[in-house]
Motif scaffolding. Structure first.
Motif, PDB file in Angstrom:
ATOM      1  N   LEU A 360       0.890  -1.783  -0.388  1.00  0.00           N
ATOM      2  CA  LEU A 360       0.015  -0.122  -0.061  1.00  0.00           C
ATOM      3  C   LEU A 360       0.933   1.316  -0.099  1.00  0.00           C
ATOM      4  CD1 LEU A 360      -2.278  -0.753   2.760  1.00  0.00           C
ATOM      5  CD2 LEU A 360      -3.078  -0.393   0.184  1.00  0.00           C
ATOM      6  N   PHE A 361       1.855   1.704   0.504  1.00  0.00           N
ATOM      7  CA  PHE A 361       2.807   2.664   1.010  1.00  0.00           C
ATOM      8  C   PHE A 361       2.945   2.584  -0.266  1.00  0.00           C
ATOM      9  CE2 PHE A 361       6.863   4.221   1.698  1.00  0.00           C
ATOM     10  CZ  PHE A 361       6.852   5.301   2.466  1.00  0.00           C
ATOM     11  N   ASP A 362       3.782   1.742  -1.649  1.00  0.00           N
ATOM     12  CA  ASP A 362       4.344   2.031  -2.440  1.00  0.00           C
ATOM     13  C   ASP A 362       3.795   2.107  -3.673  1.00  0.00           C
ATOM     14  OD1 ASP A 362       7.369   1.299  -1.117  1.00  0.00           O
ATOM     15  OD2 ASP A 362       6.956  -0.994  -1.955  1.00  0.00           O
ATOM     16  N   GLU A 363       2.111   1.536  -3.983  1.00  0.00           N
ATOM     17  CA  GLU A 363       1.520   2.288  -4.716  1.00  0.00           C
ATOM     18  C   GLU A 363       1.243   3.386  -4.445  1.00  0.00           C
ATOM     19  OE1 GLU A 363      -1.024  -0.219  -6.639  1.00  0.00           O
ATOM     20  OE2 GLU A 363       1.479  -1.069  -6.926  1.00  0.00           O
ATOM     21  N   LEU A 364       0.337   3.780  -3.184  1.00  0.00           N
ATOM     22  CA  LEU A 364       0.297   5.688  -2.550  1.00  0.00           C
ATOM     23  C   LEU A 364       1.263   5.868  -2.919  1.00  0.00           C
ATOM     24  CD1 LEU A 364      -1.587   4.784   0.720  1.00  0.00           C
ATOM     25  CD2 LEU A 364      -2.679   5.721  -1.926  1.00  0.00           C
ATOM     26  N   HIS A 365       2.843   5.877  -3.146  1.00  0.00           N
ATOM     27  CA  HIS A 365       4.345   6.764  -3.426  1.00  0.00           C
ATOM     28  C   HIS A 365       3.747   6.430  -5.356  1.00  0.00           C
ATOM     29  CE1 HIS A 365       8.346   7.493  -4.282  1.00  0.00           C
ATOM     30  NE2 HIS A 365       7.994   8.120  -2.511  1.00  0.00           N
ATOM     31  N   GLN A 366       3.492   5.367  -5.536  1.00  0.00           N
ATOM     32  CA  GLN A 366       3.554   6.115  -7.423  1.00  0.00           C
ATOM     33  C   GLN A 366       2.348   6.535  -7.895  1.00  0.00           C
ATOM     34  OE1 GLN A 366       3.771   1.736  -8.583  1.00  0.00           O
ATOM     35  NE2 GLN A 366       4.998   1.577  -8.245  1.00  0.00           N
ATOM     36  N   LEU A 367       1.182   6.636  -6.712  1.00  0.00           N
ATOM     37  CA  LEU A 367      -0.206   7.695  -7.321  1.00  0.00           C
ATOM     38  C   LEU A 367       0.573   9.134  -7.176  1.00  0.00           C
ATOM     39  CD1 LEU A 367      -2.418   5.394  -6.740  1.00  0.00           C
ATOM     40  CD2 LEU A 367      -1.918   5.654  -8.536  1.00  0.00           C
ATOM     41  N   GLY A 368       1.637   9.538  -5.877  1.00  0.00           N
ATOM     42  CA  GLY A 368       1.893  10.788  -5.664  1.00  0.00           C
ATOM     43  C   GLY A 368       0.957  11.412  -4.365  1.00  0.00           C
ATOM     44  N   GLU A 369       0.493  10.189  -3.512  1.00  0.00           N
ATOM     45  CA  GLU A 369      -0.464  10.756  -2.366  1.00  0.00           C
ATOM     46  C   GLU A 369       0.483  10.691  -1.280  1.00  0.00           C
ATOM     47  OE1 GLU A 369      -3.120  10.995  -2.158  1.00  0.00           O
ATOM     48  OE2 GLU A 369      -3.242  10.529  -4.675  1.00  0.00           O
ATOM     49  N   HIS A 370       2.685  10.444  -1.352  1.00  0.00           N
ATOM     50  CA  HIS A 370       2.476  11.062  -0.378  1.00  0.00           C
ATOM     51  C   HIS A 370       3.713  10.607  -0.937  1.00  0.00           C
ATOM     52  CE1 HIS A 370       4.929   7.274   0.531  1.00  0.00           C
ATOM     53  NE2 HIS A 370       3.595   6.197   0.464  1.00  0.00           N
ATOM     54  N   THR A 371       5.088  11.705  -0.482  1.00  0.00           N
ATOM     55  CA  THR A 371       6.427  11.303  -0.521  1.00  0.00           C
ATOM     56  C   THR A 371       7.107  11.462   0.543  1.00  0.00           C
ATOM     57  OG1 THR A 371       6.423  13.757   0.259  1.00  0.00           O
ATOM     58  CG2 THR A 371       6.747  13.653  -2.577  1.00  0.00           C
ATOM     59  N   TYR A 372       7.095  10.248   1.857  1.00  0.00           N
ATOM     60  CA  TYR A 372       8.242   9.501   2.280  1.00  0.00           C
ATOM     61  C   TYR A 372       9.064   8.488   1.884  1.00  0.00           C
ATOM     62  CZ  TYR A 372       4.651  11.228   6.227  1.00  0.00           C
ATOM     63  OH  TYR A 372       3.481  12.395   6.770  1.00  0.00           O
ATOM     64  N   GLY A 373      10.024   8.493   2.621  1.00  0.00           N
ATOM     65  CA  GLY A 373      10.923   7.691   1.733  1.00  0.00           C
ATOM     66  C   GLY A 373      11.227   6.184   2.618  1.00  0.00           C
ATOM     67  N   ASN A 374      12.435   5.742   1.972  1.00  0.00           N
ATOM     68  CA  ASN A 374      12.818   4.630   3.139  1.00  0.00           C
ATOM     69  C   ASN A 374      12.030   4.200   4.602  1.00  0.00           C
ATOM     70  OD1 ASN A 374      13.340   3.562   0.698  1.00  0.00           O
ATOM     71  ND2 ASN A 374      15.431   4.045   0.415  1.00  0.00           N
ATOM     72  N   THR A 375      13.201   5.453   5.135  1.00  0.00           N
ATOM     73  CA  THR A 375      12.700   5.752   6.643  1.00  0.00           C
ATOM     74  C   THR A 375      11.858   5.291   7.215  1.00  0.00           C
ATOM     75  OG1 THR A 375      14.848   6.645   7.158  1.00  0.00           O
ATOM     76  CG2 THR A 375      13.739   6.439   8.997  1.00  0.00           C
ATOM     77  N   SER A 376      10.240   6.204   6.491  1.00  0.00           N
ATOM     78  CA  SER A 376       9.254   5.629   6.844  1.00  0.00           C
ATOM     79  C   SER A 376       8.659   4.482   6.712  1.00  0.00           C
ATOM     80  CB  SER A 376       7.728   6.830   6.590  1.00  0.00           C
ATOM     81  OG  SER A 376       8.873   8.018   6.979  1.00  0.00           O
ATOM     82  N   ARG A 377       8.866   3.841   5.636  1.00  0.00           N
ATOM     83  CA  ARG A 377       8.928   2.803   4.831  1.00  0.00           C
ATOM     84  C   ARG A 377       9.596   1.469   5.963  1.00  0.00           C
ATOM     85  NH1 ARG A 377      10.167  -1.558   1.336  1.00  0.00           N
ATOM     86  NH2 ARG A 377       7.989  -2.334  -0.175  1.00  0.00           N
TER      87      ARG A 377
END
Length: 555
Positions: A360-377
């Protein structure tokens, strides 16, 4: 089959014991930790002989600690002795007495071996990342200096400079210490330490760490006196080191001047001072201040780990097949998994939920819904692994139990803010909207509270995706539609997943609050779509810069 292992660190000032149970999967449970101040090196460094009184004290404590270890069923007890025993002309007398009274063999280790084990103990409890660290360990009889990275050590030195050694030679008085005498001691330290300081400067370092009782005590005194030290620091660049104190060399210099002006009895009363160390603290302070000045270090961060932990890690790495397994896992991941196993977590459900949350984290990132990086992941994954550990106490309100356990556990490699985020994400995995007014959110700033809301929203949906705990959802896809705005969550499964669809619908409230759109679930057979990797991965890189489009207002 598990076994119980005990390590005894016979230092110049104190003797320390650790008893642990090591399971077949190398999970370690600490059964006991003890420390007794024995002053084994008291009066030795002028005569090169341990006193009869010191030998008696040391043997008695070793015998008591051996009894404690055997009481826990220890099938192996290892005892390592350092400077006081190493340099004593009558060390065989002490070794024989310990053998007779405690029934254990004392292994006398060299200075470089002591430095290696200290580095192993401290570095195994922090996340160095790409930093090169200078580690200073001031004992009673010697000071170990190491420069290393996450790959291992590069400089390994031991100097005949210690808090007891210098205090006995120069500060053997209850009176205040004159600036002239302290300057004389600093000159002595510089003369001994110059070759090591040059090696350190040639190697270079990004951060400075300090271990053992003297440095930890000085950190507490500086923190209390100046107010400039940071508890549980997050310096940049810095390791994640929970429970440490970062203080400046300039502040240490001012505190040393204060301590020198005080007689011994008043020194014992200084806030932060361990009264039992007050008579040797200036010897240790002279070493630390002088060496930090020599290598031009502006600040240092303390660590409570050291030789004792190094002995345990070294023992673990010597077990068949464990070195590769140990080195393959980061300090942070090892710490998370150890806590999860200690709470008898449901591993299949926890790791599958983590996988789905990361998808879910990755899919939302691809959609531009968040800009969190690897630390948040990474923090999301760890919260997912631990989200149900509260059931160890009770299923009722287990999310609150999980929060308490996480928040009060000594998770290695994390700072307090990261632990707070993990604990809060686990807390909100079932219900509720994280808000500023909640007491558990009080220590987080606006951006950190926003991150908790986003990550908790994803974990809550992921929990619904494995509602049956059967791992039926093999993967997911997420797409966004406009006019009207909504998210379509595709569950990829061989089964109908009625319970999982219901779980998504029931757990979508926080997601819809954060992303300001409904979430709709559908089920698709895996043959009709390409699957992602079945195993979760995480990195520990820096956060992506830029705004975080959590659309929820500050609450």
């Amino acid at each position: 089959m598990s076994h119980v292992f005990a390590a005894i660190d016979i230092g110049t000032n104190s003797i320390r014991l650790a008893v642990v149970r090591i399971e077949d999967d190398n999970h370690i449970t600490t059964l006991a930790q003890h420390r007794e101040m024995v002053r084994l090196g008291e009066g030795e460094f002028a005569t090169h002989r341990m006193t009869p009184e010191a030998i008696a004290r040391g043997a008695l404590v070793c015998a008591r600690f051996a009894d404690v270890a055997r009481g826990f069923g220890a099938d192996e007890i290892v005892a390592f002795a350092t400077a006081a025993v190493r340099e004593a002309e009558n060390r065989e007398e002490f070794i024989e007495r310990v053998r007779r009274e405690a029934g254990i063999e004392v292994r006398v280790i060299s200075g470089p071996e002591e430095a290696r084990l200290i580095w192993l103990g401290v570095s195994s409890g922090i996340e160095l990342g790409s930093n090169r660290a200078l580690l200073i360990d001031i004992g009673g009889g010697s000071t170990e200096v190491i420069v290393g990275t996450s790959e291992g050590y590069e400089v390994l030195e031991s100097m005949k400079l210690g808090a007891i050694r210098l205090s006995n030679l120069f500060f053997d008085t209850p009176d205040p210490i004159s600036p002239e005498l302290f300057a004389k001691v600093q000159a002595h330290v510089r003369a001994v330490a110059n070759p090591v300081a040059r090696r350190v400067q040639q190697a270079g370092f990004d951060i400075v760490l300090g271990s053992a009782g003297t440095i930890n005590c000085l950190g507490q005194v500086v923190a209390n006196y100046t107010g400039h030290a940071e508890a549980s620091p997050r310096p940049t660049p810095s390791p994640s080191l929970r429970g440490g104190i970062t203080f400046r060399t300039a502040d240490l210099r001012q505190v040393v001047k204060l301590l020198c002006r005080l007689p011994l009895e008043e020194r014992r009363q200084v806030p932060g001072m361990d009264p039992t160390r007050a008579d040797i603290i200036l010897g240790g302070a002279a070493i630390l201040l002088t060496f930090l000045e020599q290598v031009e270090a502006e600040r240092i961060t303390t660590s409570e780990r050291g030789l004792r932990e190094g002995i345990l890690v070294d023992h673990l790495l010597r077990q068949e097949g464990t070195r590769e397994q140990f080195q393959a896992l980061s300090v942070r991941r090892r710490s998370i998994l150890q806590l999860a196993r200690a709470c008898n977590y449901e591993a299949d459900h926890a790791h599958h939920t983590a996988f789905l949350a990361l998808r879910l984290f990755d899919e939302l990132h691809q959609l531009g819904e968040h800009t969190y990086g690897n630390t948040s992941r990474e923090l999301l994954e760890y919260a997912a692994i631990l989200h149900d550990i509260g059931t160890f106490l009770s299923h009722s309100n287990h999310q609150r139990h999980a929060y308490y356990i996480i928040r009060n556990s000594d998770l290695l490699g994390f700072d307090d803010t990261e632990i707070d985020i993990i604990a809060n994400v686990a807390l909100y995995h079932r219900k509720g909207i994280p808000k500023k007014k909640h007491p558990n959110m009080a220590d987080l700033n606006r951006e950190e509270r926003r991150r908790v809301r986003v990550l908790a929203a994803l974990l809550r949906v992921a929990e619904g995706l494995d509602r049956s705990h059967l791992g039926l959802v093999r993967d997911i896809r997420l797409r966004r539609e406009e006019s009207p705005r909504r998210f379509i969550l595709t569950l990829i499964s061989d089964a109908e997943c009625e319970l999982e669809v219901w779980g998504v619908q029931n757990n979508s409230d926080l997601f819809e609050y954060v992303f300001k759109a409904p979430l709709v679930a559908e089920v698709v057979h895996p043959n009709s779509i390409e699957l992602a990797s079945s195993a979760p991965t995480s990195a520990s890189g820096a956060e992506s810069p830029g705004a975080v489009p959590d659309r929820s207002p500050e609450a």
